[in-house]
Structure formats: C-alpha cells, structure tokens
Design an enzyme around this catalytic site. Structure first.
Site, PDB file in Angstrom:
ATOM      1  N   HIS A 179       3.239  -6.271  -8.355  1.00 53.17           N
ATOM      2  CA  HIS A 179       2.734  -6.132  -9.725  1.00 53.17           C
ATOM      3  C   HIS A 179       3.341  -7.236 -10.697  1.00 53.17           C
ATOM      4  O   HIS A 179       4.459  -6.948 -11.264  1.00 53.17           O
ATOM      5  CB  HIS A 179       3.271  -4.819 -10.403  1.00 53.17           C
ATOM      6  CG  HIS A 179       2.753  -4.510 -11.699  1.00 53.17           C
ATOM      7  ND1 HIS A 179       1.716  -3.541 -11.812  1.00 53.17           N
ATOM      8  CD2 HIS A 179       3.173  -4.905 -12.907  1.00 53.17           C
ATOM      9  CE1 HIS A 179       1.614  -3.306 -13.287  1.00 53.17           C
ATOM     10  NE2 HIS A 179       2.361  -4.249 -13.817  1.00 53.17           N
ATOM     11  N   ASP A 305      -7.541  -0.271  -8.095  1.00 53.81           N
ATOM     12  CA  ASP A 305      -6.472   0.406  -8.809  1.00 53.81           C
ATOM     13  C   ASP A 305      -6.883   1.519  -9.460  1.00 53.81           C
ATOM     14  O   ASP A 305      -6.597   1.693 -10.851  1.00 53.81           O
ATOM     15  CB  ASP A 305      -6.020  -0.962  -9.841  1.00 53.81           C
ATOM     16  CG  ASP A 305      -4.911  -0.559 -10.724  1.00 53.81           C
ATOM     17  OD1 ASP A 305      -3.838   0.421 -10.118  1.00 53.81           O
ATOM     18  OD2 ASP A 305      -4.298  -1.253 -11.642  1.00 53.81           O
TER      19      ASP A 305
END
Length: 435
Positions: A179, A305
């Site tokens: 991330h 996501d």
C-alpha cells in the site's frame, strides 16, 4: 451439493469464436462448435461472452471482527454476482490476519460458504504496525498456504522492515503487496491534493506520497531480487516509475481499481463521503494514464479493493467518514465501460487482467486457466449488449457504500460457475446452503 452437468450453448469464448462448452465433474468435459447432451442442463448463451472466472487480488471481507459491515459469506455472494470465482481476503481484520490461526479461520469460512475460493492474504507486520514481521513462514506453511502478504490500509513505511519482508518471502515464492502511501506526507489528508482540494478546503493527499514509496520499493525489490506488487496505483507518475522498473527487468506487478479507471476528484465537490477512498480519486489526467497503462500491460491487473463500511461510518460529514467503497458487483461492468467500449482492451485482454494475471501473481494454480478441455470449470458469462442500473439497496454486500448508485452500466454478468457448479444463474446467486 448435487453435481450437475451444464451445457453452455452458443457463447463467444473470450468474445471471439462461438462454441459450446460441456461442464461436468468440476471441469470442462468438452468444447466444440456444436455439442448435444440430453443429460445436461442446457443454457443458451447467444450474444454473451464466456470468460474464465474472475479473480480479485484485493478484497476486504472484514471477518473476523467487523461482521456488521461484511462477512466472508456475504462477500462471497457479492463476488459470485460480480462474476468472481476467487477472492483474496486482506489482512486488516480484527484480530489482524498475522498468524496461521487467523488465516486458516478465514480460509475455512470461505470453504464453508462454497461460492468462491477465498485466499487469505497475510499481514506483513504484527498488528499492521510496521515494526516487527508477522508469522510469515507459519502462514505460508498453513492450510491456507498464503503466498501474498500485505499491510494494506497501512504502508510498510520502514525500508529495513520492507527489505526483510522481501527477503523472507523469496524462500516460498511469495509476494509483498504494498500500500504505497508515505504516512508523513498524508497526515490528515482527505482527498487528492490539487485544484479541487484547495477549492473545497480539504487537506490534500499529494501524488508524491504514493510515487515515493513505489520508487523506493522497486529499488528494494531489485536489490534483493524478490517479487513486489503495488496495490491500487492511482497516479500518472506512479505509472511511469512502474514502466521504468519493468523495463529494467525488476519483478514488479501492479493493480488498478475500477473506480480509479472511471471516477475523478471532481466528485468530491459534492462532499458526499461515498467518494472518499484510500488512495483518493485523482484527476482526469491520471485516469487516462491508468487506462493506457492497463491497456499496454504496465499495470498488470484490475483489483476491486472492495471496502465495505456500515452506514454509520459513511453517512456522516466528509472529515469523519471512513475511506472506501464497495466494488465486487460492479467491477466487470466498469471495465467494460472504460476499457472495452473505448477499444483499449478486447475480451481476451479483460480475461488476462481480471483472471489469468491475478491468479498468476497470487499463485492460485487452479484459477485463471484457459478455457480448454480438462481445465477447471471456473467460468464467468457476461452479456455485453445488456445494461443495468446500480441500486445500492439491491447489492448483496452487507454494506451499501457504492459510488455508482443510479448509474446505468454496460455489461450484465448473467452466470458464474465455480468448480463446475452454478453459483449464479440468470443473474441470481445460488447459495450453497439451499442447494
């Protein structure tokens, strides 16, 4: 569960040649221009496109700990409706999936639901704190056989910890999914830093916060000769760094979300928190760069996501709202709209980026295979000529935070087959519990 034989008639395999497919005993038993089998349930797919079952490498299933927003079972139903046959469960649960015990729990919950394969992603660090490595080896050796590790929601910000993680996962051909968010550059950030954030008075989230981590980590991956995956790329600059890294032969892959292929930061002008997401919606220039990168292979895959949240955490003022939006049920339609209808991808390209490549990155051996005789019957069917209107009150996720409520989207997913069994017929999900 009763085993059935299905004969799929007249669909276009990967949008090209018309063929009949006979499914039996979990596999594609036969495939030719014309098949007759009176023992099989016949399904007319004229006008439809037949794809390998979709694989999502980035899904937030919330269980254990936040079953009020999603469960493994509810996410599995949403996944089946969206054409997915495999989901990858991110580790930011409560407790965090940083031990063999937790990933095995998530894996078994997926097996019990029986609608998709659920592959747990293990945390890189204990408690997602970025300080000490988690039980990486134990998770890799567990029943879940974890090969993807991520602190998603948080960045592995310490370069020494990131280096050690990249070195560790080499022994079993794992991958670190990063991330990319430099935390010191994004304290209190609410949306993309730019003209719109200045106008709205919301603290900006600079593109450099993403790009700096991508640049650092591709160099680390090159140094230790390990596999790195970049989650949810959102900036044109990030695309260029990944393109440079691939040209150097660095083992890096990358994903883009459907919402970053379509939506821009202009939507924040409504102050509707449904458009608040991490990383944030960017500019039209970034959206165009992401589409082009997905088309030319710089970005390898589409990943949802999918981030469900309860109404209490989204139906509030922007600054207090949680980041995230759901996306399992709309992903293929968004890709149809942004990539297929624009001519940037054909259906074979969609299959590569939403099935074959994510399965390869995750090392999911029984998914993402070509539609040939003997292959596992993980199959998705979409009718590209039909459109549908998104209604947040009809989604199968437990949460309602879709940014597409009221949108008319192209491409209706009509059938999903998981290991030869129908998990969705005529756009209706078939729950394992009632079979």
């Amino acid at each position: 569960m009763t085993t059935q034989r299905f004969l799929l008639k007249g669909g276009k395999v990967l949008g090209a040649d018309t063929a009949d497919l006979l499914i039996s005993n979990g596999r594609i038993e036969a495939m030719s221009a014309s098949i007759t089998d009176e023992s099989a349930t016949v399904i007319d797919l004229k006008g439809s496109v037949v794809l390998p079952g979709l694989v999502d490498l980035h899904t937030h299933l919330r269980e254990p700990g936040r079953e009020d927003s999603e469960t493994v079972a509810s996410a599995s139903r949403a996944g089946a409706k969206g054409g997915f046959t495999a989901l990858s469960a991110m580790a930011n649960t409560s407790p965090v999936a940083d031990t063999a015990g937790v990933v095995e729990q998530v894996y078994r919950l997926g097996q019990e639901a029986g609608l998709v394969d659920v592959f747990p992603i293990g945390a890189v660090t204990q408690g997602l704190k970025g300080e000490q490595l988690s039980e990486i080896g134990a998770m890799a050796d567990s029943v879940a056989r974890v090969r993807v590790f991520s602190d998603d929601g948080n960045c592995v910000f310490d370069p020494l910890v990131m280096r050690r993680a990249l070195e560790y996962i080499k022994k079993f051909d794992g991958v670190i999914a990063q991330h990319a968010q430099e935390p010191r550059l994004t304290v209190g950030s609410q949306m993309n830093e730019g003209v719109v954030s200045s106008k709205l008075g919301l603290k900006g989230w600079p593109a450099i916060a993403e790009e700096a981590i991508i640049a650092r980590d591709v160099l680390l991956a090159d140094h230790v000769q390990s596999r790195l995956h970049i989650c949810h790329v959102t900036t044109a600059g990030g695309v260029e760094i990944i393109r440079w890294a691939k040209a150097r032969g660095i083992q890096v892959t990358a994903e883009v979300t459907p919402h970053h292929l379509l939506l821009t930061d202009d939507l924040a002008s409504s102050y509707d928190p449904v458009f608040k997401v991490n990383p944030p919606l960017r500019t039209e220039r970034d959206v165009i760069a992401l589409r082009e990168a997905l088309a030319d292979g710089t970005i390898d895959i589409v990943a949802t996501d999918h981030a469900p949240h309860t109404s209490e955490t989204k139906d509030c003022e922007w600054a207090e709202a949680s980041f995230g939006m759901i996306g399992l049920e709309t992903a293929l339609s968004i890709v149809t709209k942004t990539m297929v209808e624009s001519g940037l991808l054909d259906w074979a390209g969609v299959a590569q980026r939403m099935s074959t490549a994510p399965a390869s990155i995750g090392r999911y051996a029984h998914h993402g295979q070509q539609l040939v005789v003997g292959a596992p019957a993980h199959i998705t069917v979409i009718n590209p000529t039909k459109s549908w209107v998104v209604d947040r009150d009809l989604v199968l996720s437990k949460s309602r935070n879709t940014p597409y409520h009221g949108y008319e989207l192209p491409g209706l997913v009509t059938h999903t087959f998981f290991a030869g069994q129908a998990t969705m017929l005529d756009s209706k999900v078939i729950d394992k519990a009632v079979q």
